[in-house]
Motif scaffolding. Structure first.
Motif, mmCIF file in Angstrom:
data_model
loop_
_atom_site.group_PDB
_atom_site.id
_atom_site.type_symbol
_atom_site.label_atom_id
_atom_site.label_comp_id
_atom_site.label_asym_id
_atom_site.label_seq_id
_atom_site.Cartn_x
_atom_site.Cartn_y
_atom_site.Cartn_z
ATOM 1 N N SER A 191 45.698 36.701 40.891
ATOM 2 C CA SER A 191 45.809 36.509 39.449
ATOM 3 C C SER A 191 47.255 36.239 39.082
ATOM 4 O O SER A 191 48.181 36.841 39.617
ATOM 5 N N LYS A 192 47.463 35.305 38.163
ATOM 6 C CA LYS A 192 48.808 34.988 37.715
ATOM 7 C C LYS A 192 49.341 36.042 36.757
ATOM 8 O O LYS A 192 50.546 36.147 36.540
ATOM 9 N N LYS A 193 48.442 36.811 36.137
ATOM 10 C CA LYS A 193 48.841 37.810 35.163
ATOM 11 C C LYS A 193 48.690 39.209 35.774
ATOM 12 O O LYS A 193 47.611 39.579 36.210
ATOM 13 N N PRO A 194 49.776 39.994 35.850
ATOM 14 C CA PRO A 194 49.663 41.340 36.426
ATOM 15 C C PRO A 194 48.775 42.235 35.566
ATOM 16 O O PRO A 194 48.701 42.077 34.353
ATOM 17 N N ALA A 195 48.099 43.156 36.257
ATOM 18 C CA ALA A 195 47.206 44.071 35.540
ATOM 19 C C ALA A 195 48.016 44.986 34.629
ATOM 20 O O ALA A 195 49.135 45.397 34.959
ATOM 21 N N ALA A 196 47.473 45.287 33.469
ATOM 22 C CA ALA A 196 48.146 46.197 32.534
ATOM 23 C C ALA A 196 48.182 47.595 33.131
ATOM 24 O O ALA A 196 47.226 48.038 33.772
#
Length: 298
Positions: A191-196
Motif C-alpha cells: 500500500s502506498k498509504k501507511p496504516a493509521a
C-alpha cells in the motif's frame, strides 16, 4: 500456590464479566421492548389511522424515556484489603451521566503549560465520568506520573506511584480500538498509504491491571503507537492543548524501576491538579507562574 493478588484479580475479572453480561442482557431486553412497542404502534396506526393523523394521540409522545431510568455505568468494587495501594473515595453515580459530545479536562503539572484534553462522552461516557469524579475528589492533586513507557506514553494517575494504586472501584473497557489489520503477504502489492496508528500521538487512554479493570491511571501518548497484538487501552479522549508539554515530558530520561523495567522518569513529574469542565464547554487553562518551563529542566 495462587497468591491473594491473583485471586483478587480473578474475582475482579469474574465480577466484571458478570456485569458486562447483565448490561448485555439489559440491552437485549431494551431492544425487545422497543420492537414490541414498534409493533403495537403499527397496529394502532392501522386500526385508528384517521384519529392518529388528526392528533388524537399526541399525548402519547410524552412518555418517559426508558433509557433515562436505567443505569448508564456500572462500577466494580475492588478489594482494598488485598491491595493496600487503593484509596477509598466512594463511587461515581451510575446514572445521569452525559453520553454525547465532549468535556474538557485540564492537567496542570510542574513541567510547563497545562495539558488540555477533550474527553469523548459519546464513545467513552463511563471512562469520562470516572476521571471527572476523581478529579472532583482532588484524587490527582500532587500525584506523580510514575512511568514513561516504552510504547511512547506518559503514565499518570496513581497516588501510590507503584502502578497498583487507584480508587476502590474499576470501570470496564469502553472505546477499545480494533486490532490492527494483519500484515499483507510479501506477494501482495504494498500500500502506498501507511496504516493509521491505533493510538495516535495525543491519545489519552485508561490503563488497568489486569486489563479491563480501569480506575484512575491513564496514558498520554507523545508518539504514535500500534501494538503488535490486541489493543488493551480503552481510549477516553485526546490532547487539544499543551502538546508541547507532553512532548517535553516524553524526552525525560528513564531509569529502572523496582521491577527492573527502564520506565521510571529520572526526574519527578508532579501532577499538581486535574480539573474537568462541564460538557460542551471550552477549557480555561492558565499556566501557573510558579511552574517552570519544560525547557528549563536539565
Amino acid at each position: 500456590m495462587v497468591s491473594s493478588k491473583d485471586r483478587a484479580r480473578k474475582l475482579a475479572r469474574e465480577k466484571l464479566d458478570r456485569q458486562l453480561a447483565r448490561r448485555a442482557a439489559r440491552e437485549r431486553r431494551r431492544r425487545q421492548i422497543q420492537a414490541g412497542v414498534g409493533a403495537a404502534v403499527a397496529l394502532i396506526l392501522i386500526v385508528g389511522g384517521i384519529a392518529w393523523l388528526g392528533g388524537a394521540f399526541d399525548g402519547d409522545d410524552k412518555t418517559t424515556d426508558a433509557a433515562g431510568d436505567t443505569d448508564v455505568c456500572a462500577w466494580t468494587t475492588q478489594n482494598a484489603e488485598s491491595n493496600t495501594s487503593l484509596k477509598d473515595v466512594g463511587e461515581p453515580p451510575t446514572s445521569g451521566i452525559p453520553t454525547e459530545g465532549t468535556r474538557p479536562m485540564t492537567i496542570t503539572t510542574d513541567k510547563g503549560a497545562p495539558i488540555v484534553v477533550s474527553l469523548d462522552l459519546t464513545n467513552a461516557p463511563c471512562s469520562a465520568a470516572d476521571l471527572s469524579y476523581l478529579a472532583g475528589k482532588q484524587f490527582y492533586d500532587n500525584t506523580t506520573c510514575h512511568e514513561i513507557t516504552t510504547e511512547g506514553a506518559i503514565r499518570c494517575g496513581d497516588p501510590s506511584g507503584t502502578g497498583q494504586g487507584g480508587p476502590t472501584y474499576s470501570v470496564y473497557n469502553e472505546n477499545l480500538p480494533a486490532a490492527p489489520e494483519p500484515t499483507p503477504s510479501a506477494s501482495a502489492a504494498p500500500s502506498k498509504k501507511p496504516a493509521a496508528p491505533v493510538y495516535p500521538k495525543g491519545t489519552v487512554a485508561l490503563i488497568g491491571d489486569p486489563p479491563g479493570t480501569n480506575g484512575s491511571q491513564f496514558l498520554i501518548f507523545f508518539k504514535d503507537f500500534t501494538p503488535k497484538g490486541a489493543p488493551q487501552y480503552p481510549i477516553v479522549g485526546k490532547v487539544t492543548g499543551g502538546m508541547e508539554t507532553v512532548a517535553a515530558i516524553g524526552k525525560i530520561a528513564t531509569v529502572a524501576n523496582d521491577a527492573g523495567d527502564k520506565v521510571k522518569p529520572k526526574e519527578k513529574i508532579t501532577v499538581r491538579s486535574i480539573t474537568v469542565g462541564e460538557p460542551g464547554t471550552a477549557p480555561v487553562a492558565t499556566p501557573s507562574a510558579a511552574a517552570p518551563s519544560a525547557s528549563s529542566q536539565s
